[in-house]
Every structure is written in structure tokens, then in C-alpha cells.
Design a protein around this motif. Sequence first.
Motif, mmCIF file in Angstrom:
data_model
loop_
_atom_site.group_PDB
_atom_site.id
_atom_site.type_symbol
_atom_site.label_atom_id
_atom_site.label_comp_id
_atom_site.label_asym_id
_atom_site.label_seq_id
_atom_site.Cartn_x
_atom_site.Cartn_y
_atom_site.Cartn_z
ATOM 1 N N ASN A 44 53.894 33.324 59.419
ATOM 2 C CA ASN A 44 53.219 32.957 58.328
ATOM 3 C C ASN A 44 53.641 32.054 57.478
ATOM 4 N N LYS A 45 53.074 30.784 57.183
ATOM 5 C CA LYS A 45 53.350 29.803 56.439
ATOM 6 C C LYS A 45 52.446 29.734 55.230
ATOM 7 N N LEU A 46 51.363 30.552 55.001
ATOM 8 C CA LEU A 46 50.313 30.489 54.081
ATOM 9 C C LEU A 46 50.678 31.320 53.163
ATOM 10 N N SER A 47 50.905 30.643 51.797
ATOM 11 C CA SER A 47 51.461 31.429 50.693
ATOM 12 C C SER A 47 50.204 32.600 50.166
ATOM 13 N N TYR A 48 49.045 32.059 50.569
ATOM 14 C CA TYR A 48 47.822 33.281 50.271
ATOM 15 C C TYR A 48 47.629 34.221 51.323
ATOM 16 N N VAL A 49 48.524 34.620 52.158
ATOM 17 C CA VAL A 49 48.377 35.641 53.272
ATOM 18 C C VAL A 49 49.392 36.402 53.090
ATOM 19 N N TYR A 50 48.958 37.771 52.992
ATOM 20 C CA TYR A 50 50.232 38.828 52.844
ATOM 21 C C TYR A 50 50.262 39.987 53.935
ATOM 22 N N ILE A 51 51.140 40.145 54.422
ATOM 23 C CA ILE A 51 51.636 41.178 55.563
ATOM 24 C C ILE A 51 52.529 42.137 54.734
ATOM 25 N N PRO A 52 52.017 43.399 54.929
ATOM 26 C CA PRO A 52 52.948 44.602 54.354
ATOM 27 C C PRO A 52 54.006 44.547 55.143
ATOM 28 N N ASP A 53 55.060 45.056 54.299
ATOM 29 C CA ASP A 53 56.720 45.398 54.597
ATOM 30 C C ASP A 53 56.486 46.869 55.574
ATOM 31 N N VAL A 54 57.419 46.776 56.504
ATOM 32 C CA VAL A 54 57.670 47.981 57.318
ATOM 33 C C VAL A 54 59.042 48.443 56.729
ATOM 34 N N TYR A 55 58.760 49.998 56.475
ATOM 35 C CA TYR A 55 60.187 50.653 55.752
ATOM 36 C C TYR A 55 60.581 51.471 57.147
ATOM 37 N N TRP A 56 61.563 50.583 57.805
ATOM 38 C CA TRP A 56 62.189 51.137 59.009
ATOM 39 C C TRP A 56 63.026 52.633 58.564
ATOM 40 N N ASP A 57 63.425 52.606 57.694
ATOM 41 C CA ASP A 57 64.248 53.911 57.176
ATOM 42 C C ASP A 57 63.555 55.132 57.228
ATOM 43 N N PHE A 58 62.176 54.904 56.899
ATOM 44 C CA PHE A 58 61.372 56.283 56.879
ATOM 45 C C PHE A 58 60.100 56.025 58.166
ATOM 46 N N THR A 59 60.684 55.234 59.303
ATOM 47 C CA THR A 59 59.672 55.211 60.485
ATOM 48 C C THR A 59 60.406 56.120 61.470
ATOM 49 N N THR A 60 59.417 56.866 62.216
ATOM 50 C CA THR A 60 60.156 57.589 63.078
ATOM 51 C C THR A 60 59.321 57.279 64.504
ATOM 52 N N THR A 61 59.390 57.969 65.611
ATOM 53 C CA THR A 61 58.761 58.095 66.762
ATOM 54 C C THR A 61 57.357 58.606 66.330
ATOM 55 N N ARG A 62 57.140 59.340 65.459
ATOM 56 C CA ARG A 62 55.730 59.932 64.888
ATOM 57 C C ARG A 62 55.147 59.311 63.807
ATOM 58 N N VAL A 63 55.873 58.683 63.177
ATOM 59 C CA VAL A 63 55.436 58.240 61.572
ATOM 60 C C VAL A 63 55.926 56.690 61.563
ATOM 61 N N LEU A 64 54.767 55.861 61.126
ATOM 62 C CA LEU A 64 54.939 54.332 60.758
ATOM 63 C C LEU A 64 54.660 54.398 59.423
ATOM 64 N N THR A 65 55.962 54.043 58.699
ATOM 65 C CA THR A 65 55.607 53.895 57.234
ATOM 66 C C THR A 65 55.474 52.588 57.145
ATOM 67 N N MET A 66 54.684 52.028 56.056
ATOM 68 C CA MET A 66 54.469 50.656 55.812
ATOM 69 C C MET A 66 54.371 50.682 54.446
ATOM 70 N N GLU A 67 54.324 49.421 53.614
ATOM 71 C CA GLU A 67 54.294 49.332 52.096
ATOM 72 C C GLU A 67 52.826 49.765 51.869
ATOM 73 N N TYR A 68 52.491 50.288 50.608
ATOM 74 C CA TYR A 68 51.213 50.443 50.340
ATOM 75 C C TYR A 68 50.507 49.188 49.752
ATOM 76 N N VAL A 69 49.331 48.874 50.076
ATOM 77 C CA VAL A 69 48.780 47.634 49.733
ATOM 78 C C VAL A 69 47.753 48.039 48.793
ATOM 79 N N ASP A 70 47.724 47.482 47.364
ATOM 80 C CA ASP A 70 46.885 48.107 46.601
ATOM 81 C C ASP A 70 45.595 46.631 46.457
#
Length: 137
Positions: A44-70
Motif C-alpha cells: 500500500n502506497k496510499l496514505s488514506y488506506v489503513y490496514i490493521p496490525d497483526v499481533y503475532w504474540d497473541f495469535t495462535t492456531t485457533r486465534v487471529l489477533t489484530m488491532e482494534y479499528v475504531d
Amino acid sequence: MKADITEEDTIQASETLRTNFQQHASFLGQLEEARNAEKMKIYNKLSYVYIPDVYWDFTTTRVLTMEYVDGVPLYDQNRLIDADFDRKQLAQRLATAIFSQILENGFFHADPHPGNVMALPDSRVAFLDWSESCRII
């Protein structure tokens, strides 16, 4: 030589395959979604596009943990109006982002329905749920 396979054997084998496939697909789907989001953050090179972060430390084989987007989902027109979003600008940004992903990056969000896209308070567009993504070769 004819094998002695019963109907019960066939049913048991298909159930085992189904169970294994579901477990495998679920695991791969979560990891793939996380990788897709991170790929798009790089492309992504567009300043007005946002993709949430992945929190790998809290992601397991059963849970994908990503940043909350308000933000406000694009399907909620009343909230977009109440929050005084410029809906024409949001539509232009969304269209430009989608075309940029497809035509410039060759990698794109393949399910950008209004529930997977949010308007952020600073008028950026956030793409959520990267489980459906495609690459153009």
C-alpha cells in the motif's frame, strides 16, 4: 484383487477427511489472513488506506489477533452522515484503493463489501478481514 471396503469404512474415511480438512483449513485461513494483511501493508502506497496490525504474540492456531479499528462501517449510512463524513470522498478513496490494489499491486482484497471497509475519523479507509485476497500473476 478386490478390496473388502464396507460402506461404514467409506463413511468413516470421509468423516476423518472432512474433520482433518476443516481443522487444517481453519488454521491455514487464519495464518493466511494475517499474512495477507501484512503483505498489503507493504504494498500500500496510499496514505488514506489503513490496514490493521497483526499481533503475532497473541495469535495462535485457533486465534487471529489484530488491532482494534475504531471507525464506521460503510454499510452504516446514518452514522456516516451523523459523523459528517464526506461520502463522495470516501467512495473515491475506496474506488482508487481497489483499483490501485488490482492494477498497481497485483494483490488485492477480494471481498471489499461495506462490512469489511470502515471510515476512520481522519477520513482514511480501513480494510478489514483479509481472508479473501487474490494475486494477479
